[in-house]
Design an enzyme around this catalytic site. Structure first.
Site, PDB file in Angstrom:
ATOM      1  N   TYR C  53     -49.769 -22.827  -4.861  1.00  0.00           N
ATOM      2  CA  TYR C  53     -50.350 -21.515  -5.142  1.00  0.00           C
ATOM      3  C   TYR C  53     -49.417 -20.427  -4.625  1.00  0.00           C
ATOM      4  CZ  TYR C  53     -54.842 -23.917  -5.798  1.00  0.00           C
ATOM      5  OH  TYR C  53     -55.845 -24.722  -6.235  1.00  0.00           O
ATOM      6  N   GLU C  54     -49.311 -19.348  -5.359  1.00  0.00           N
ATOM      7  CA  GLU C  54     -48.365 -18.298  -4.989  1.00  0.00           C
ATOM      8  C   GLU C  54     -48.702 -17.607  -3.667  1.00  0.00           C
ATOM      9  OE1 GLU C  54     -48.755 -14.904  -7.882  1.00  0.00           O
ATOM     10  OE2 GLU C  54     -50.138 -16.332  -8.784  1.00  0.00           O
ATOM     11  N   SER C  55     -49.930 -17.743  -3.191  1.00  0.00           N
ATOM     12  CA  SER C  55     -50.272 -17.159  -1.895  1.00  0.00           C
ATOM     13  C   SER C  55     -49.464 -17.817  -0.775  1.00  0.00           C
ATOM     14  CB  SER C  55     -51.768 -17.331  -1.621  1.00  0.00           C
ATOM     15  OG  SER C  55     -52.152 -18.675  -1.852  1.00  0.00           O
TER      16      SER C  55
ATOM     17  N   ASN D 112     -45.371 -10.243  -8.586  1.00  0.00           N
ATOM     18  CA  ASN D 112     -45.630 -10.628  -7.195  1.00  0.00           C
ATOM     19  C   ASN D 112     -44.339 -10.960  -6.453  1.00  0.00           C
ATOM     20  OD1 ASN D 112     -48.404 -10.284  -7.118  1.00  0.00           O
ATOM     21  ND2 ASN D 112     -48.842 -12.360  -7.820  1.00  0.00           N
TER      22      ASN D 112
END
Lengths: 285, 308, 285, 308
Positions: C53-55, D112
């Site tokens: 996940y990009e988090s 992002n």
């Protein structure tokens, strides 16, 4: 060669450097004797001094001596343990107040050589090959102010170092550091085993500021290879106090940093070393 | 760019296998740690296998590189610091450069921050990283790889350093699982970037633990399995250096090396005893003395322990 | 509008996407329905699939549904928990095999728009403002291959999207991605609620590859605003198996991702939600 | 560059004080977390204090920014994602851009990864970072701040993104001491860079712990005290979002917001109830219901706990 003095020169160097570090500041220390300055400052007058090591250790409690910035001891009681590149990033981002650097040669504008003594040769064929920058260039480039530690020897105080490993005030011209793109403020003191030097805020030239007890101006000038200026009122450093000498002893109970081979030979085996270190741990800070 | 093919498979092997499989003559290497947690055992094995014409790209890594120079295996050093901290200068390195004994090693001077940025660049698959180090210094005079630009956003001078992509990185960690998830306690140096920058990565470790143990403190997994080619169990693999939470620095052993290595003969005698004279790391440990190693472990654990 | 079908279209989309993910691979998933594909793939045929996940979460075990990549659920049983920029760095460094992306518009070369539907207006005055790239552009730029998930609607399949949020094969010319400087391989499939499309390796043009049961080629063509090519042998997807439907149910016991408001309204209060989630936890994977 | 002056002093204050002291009309803000661990309570306080003409630079931060847009306080959004994940699009954001209600927010689109590189650049005091995102896309057509170059080392196209240096960063962490050493468990987003990039930093936290507790797991100190201006104790400060190890995501509450905010009137009613109708975060918690908050805590702790 050394005259008889009422103190060990290396101890005086560590203590005078420690005095450059103020309580509450953040100090980025290099390798070897520079490590001692931060430790004794924390013990003596700067309990809230934060020490940072380039390996990635921030805010350790000094319970045992470090021989290198990457020894596990560098992490004892640390507040943050992180990466090398991160603390160098924080250095570059102007988070650190003061840096302490050793040097083999220094010049009148505070430039440091720790790469190679050329002698009759050159960079590729030096008389003495030194370790190189390590983090020294990075610290001297970006930290708020720099304190340089080195022994006084004739071949070490030069009008121009053989090789600028770490920039001081470069050629001394106004704004030379800013024009080069450097973030940090540059050197504020050169602490030696005989005297402390500072830098003229206008000319950026190094001058004699403080003599240690028993040292004369002429003796100092005999080590310096340019026409050394002196402060209008040359100060004299006080002799180390008992408390100060005790702090040095606590920081390095085996005297292994200052005493080197000779001190190591006094230690019978690893078990004696372990016992000595643990004694320092429990009765120290 | 070739996409990564490394999977979460069993990558355990012996140190001899890992060195033999991944290090080739002429290879460019880097090592984990930062004058602490350096994988010294790996270098002993490289010397035993006689891998030659090596280049090392690293920050400050003397304990490892001084042996490689003395053993005649290091062709080039791209690095920042070659000294023994409070112990003094590096004896084989000096002898090589000042006297050409046993040969002259090629040197490219950098700074620690610059080297760390070279690994960060490669880790991010970028051609370079900018830095404000080295400006105004003579490092730039002799190191042609650095480019100084006026930055296009703020107009200030800035040094660009190229990505470093070694053939192999050897990284010693406290804990790993067999697929190569590695956890580091204490400072982390540039290890998380080196594992991403190198083409091949060998983890050596104090302990191999089950994957579930890794997941218990996943915030400490600095190295994901997908960066790793081999996992090798090498307890005390950093001796005489320290390994946070496992053993303290052996200043007496290091000091002894330093004194012996001041002469070429002394260094060769040391090498015969501790490297050529040991078939593997187990024999090295026995020669150093297990009681000595456990004393260093005891010492370290009075100061630093891994959280339960 | 929808015909009566022997499956829920959203479920079929998640399952057909899941089939694109192979055991042992590393998948970088986006937001919303794309999350479900990774979870059910892990349950069904790819137990060694690593989800990222990009988090900053790598290798979680999916014990409860994620509504976002940053929910704490995204970290359940993770192998590594790290930073956003680090996983994007690893993405850019070609460590990840496959990415799954949602889209509002797609064009014949697999370019995605998730920024704005211009309608009569433009970028600054759009008919519908969408969320923007998020990590979509980053995934589509650098991951090994991309799977696109979207519902079939006439206004969504266009010769050219209003705005390229995430590059597919750009203008379709040879090496267009490499020339632009992109690391990743580009889209390999568009999975919809009615059919799966793939891309011609030479022309990079999207073609119809697989129909879902009960859907015709003509129906598909009626949604596509260019002269759609089809595979020489169009495949038909099998109906979802009981096992597959059970996996979807286990992944989201409240049907909250597919069912949205309507499903949420079925839940009395937070206590029921907690009980339902914990039941999934203990009797799930 | 002004050298940092922040020391290890007691920086504890209330949320009202921190917002009042550091946020000014026209300020540029960023927030920690990543659609999880966002400091929602901070935004409620900003709305209560009516700080206006704000710019937010961030990656994906809808729960926070949609409220700011609806409340009429956000002048400009420099970001990557403005949506509610599985819940749908952002109602106030859409209304603002599509219909100009209550006004039209200025938007600068990023990705992002690009935003994360902008914070990394600033954290390292660099003018820019290179990235391989956005190449070939229309993001570059409308965003003039990105410069595409042929990189001087390898000759490939590369996008350079400028450093982001917000006036204030608000970061919610699990644990902090009163001097501002902050520890994060779970994913860390871009928080370690944001705290270094912003001119002022406010930490909000679930728990304030003694410095000795921080030192027990120093590898988790993502935020050193020297980056921090204020420390505020705000338990449940992320609700309805999740906070790893403390409470799970409240999908029902978020869903309710999302449905009410579909109309302007519905949003204003929501704002009256949960923001203007609460004097502070304590009152908000009471209104949400402590039993509800503890149910979410219970749920989270069945999955994730902080290591002892």
């Amino acid at each position: 060669m050394e005259k008889e003095l009422p103190y060990v020169p290396g101890q005086m160097m560590a203590l005078m450097t420690a005095k450059e570090l103020k309580d509450g500041e953040i100090v980025f220390v290099g390798i070897g004797l520079t490590l001692m300055a931060g430790i004794v400052a924390q013990m003596l007058h700067a309990p809230n001094l934060t020490i940072v090591y380039e390996s990635g250790c921030i805010g350790p409690r000094k319970w045992r001596v470090d021989f290198n910035v990457g020894d596990s001891s560098a992490a004892d009681g640390a507040t943050a343990l992180t990466s090398e590149w991160r603390v160098f990033g924080d250095l570059q981002a102007a988070f650190y107040d003061v840096g302490v650097l050793g040097a083999a040669q220094v010049d009148k504008y505070g430039n440091i050589n720790s790469t190679a003594i050329f002698g009759e040769g050159d960079y590729y064929h030096p008389q003495v090959r030194l370790p190189g920058s390590g983090g020294g260039n990075d610290i001297g480039s970006s930290v708020g102010r720099t304190v340089i530690m080195m022994k006084m020897q004739k071949k070490r105080f030069l009008p121009r170092v053989d090789y600028i490993t770490t920039p001081g005030y470069l050629d001394g011209t106004p704004q030379a550091r800013q024009k080069a793109g450097l973030v940090g403020g540059g050197p504020v003191a050169v602490v030696t085993d005989k005297a402390v030097f500072r830098f003229d805020p206008q000319t950026h030239e190094m001058y004699l500021d403080t003599l240690y007890p028993g040292i004369t101006v002429d003796e100092i000038k005999s080590y310096v290879n340019w026409d050394l200026k002196t402060a209008p009122q040359i100060k004299t450093a006080p002799l180390p106090t008992k408390e100060e000498l005790a702090a040095l002893k606590r920081a390095d109970p085996g005297n292994l940093v200052l005493g080197r081979e000779e001190a190591r030979r006094q230690i019978r085996d690893i078990h004696q070393y372990v016992a000595m270190t643990l004694a320092g741990r429990y009765h120290g800070l | 760019m070739q996409h990564n093919q490394r999977r979460a498979t069993n990558k355990q092997m012996t140190l001899a296998e890992a060195v033999s499989r991944f290090v080739f003559d002429g290879a460019t290497l880097t090592f984990g740690g930062f004058i602490g947690r350096d994988c010294v055992a790996v270098v002993h094995e490289i010397v035993r296998q006689g891998k030659k014409d090596l280049t090392v790209i690293d920050d400050s890594k003397t304990d490892i590189t001084d042996i490689l120079v003395g053993a005649g295996l290091l062709k080039k050093w791209e690095g920042a610091y070659f000294g023994y901290g409070a112990l003094g200068l590096a004896p084989n390195f000096r002898r090589s450069i000042e006297q050409g004994i046993p040969y002259r090693v090629e040197v490219e001077d950098w700074t620690n921050a610059a080297i760390s940025m070279r690994f960060l660049a490669a880790a991010l698959n970028l051609p370079f990283m900018p830095t404000r180090s080295m400006l105004g210094s003579d490092i730039l005079k002799y190191n042609q790889k650095v480019k100084v630009i006026q930055d296009p956003f703020e107009g200030q001078p800035l040094a660009l350093v190229p990505a470093a992509r070694p053939d192999v990185a050897f990284i010693h960690v406290q804990r790993a699982d067999i697929t190569g998830n590695g956890q580091i306690w204490g400072f982390t140096g540039s290890d998380e970037n080196k594992v991403r920058a190198a083409k091949r990565v060998v983890l050596t470790c104090e302990e191999i633990v089950p994957p579930e143990e890794i997941k218990r403190q996943a915030n400490l997994t600095a190295i994901p399995f997908y960066c790793v080619d081999a996992v090798v169990h090498v307890p005390f693999g950093c001796h005489p250096q320290s390994c946070y939470g496992y053993y303290a620095y052996d200043v007496l052993f290091c000091g002894q090396y330093h004194e012996m290595a001041k002469t070429r003969e002394g260094f060769l005698a040391w090498l015969d005893t501790y490297v050529y004279g040991c078939r593997d790391h187990q024999e090295y440990c026995a020669k150093v003395g297990w009681d000595r190693l456990f004393a260093l472990q005891h010492l370290e654990r009075q100061f630093n322990r891994l959280p339960a």
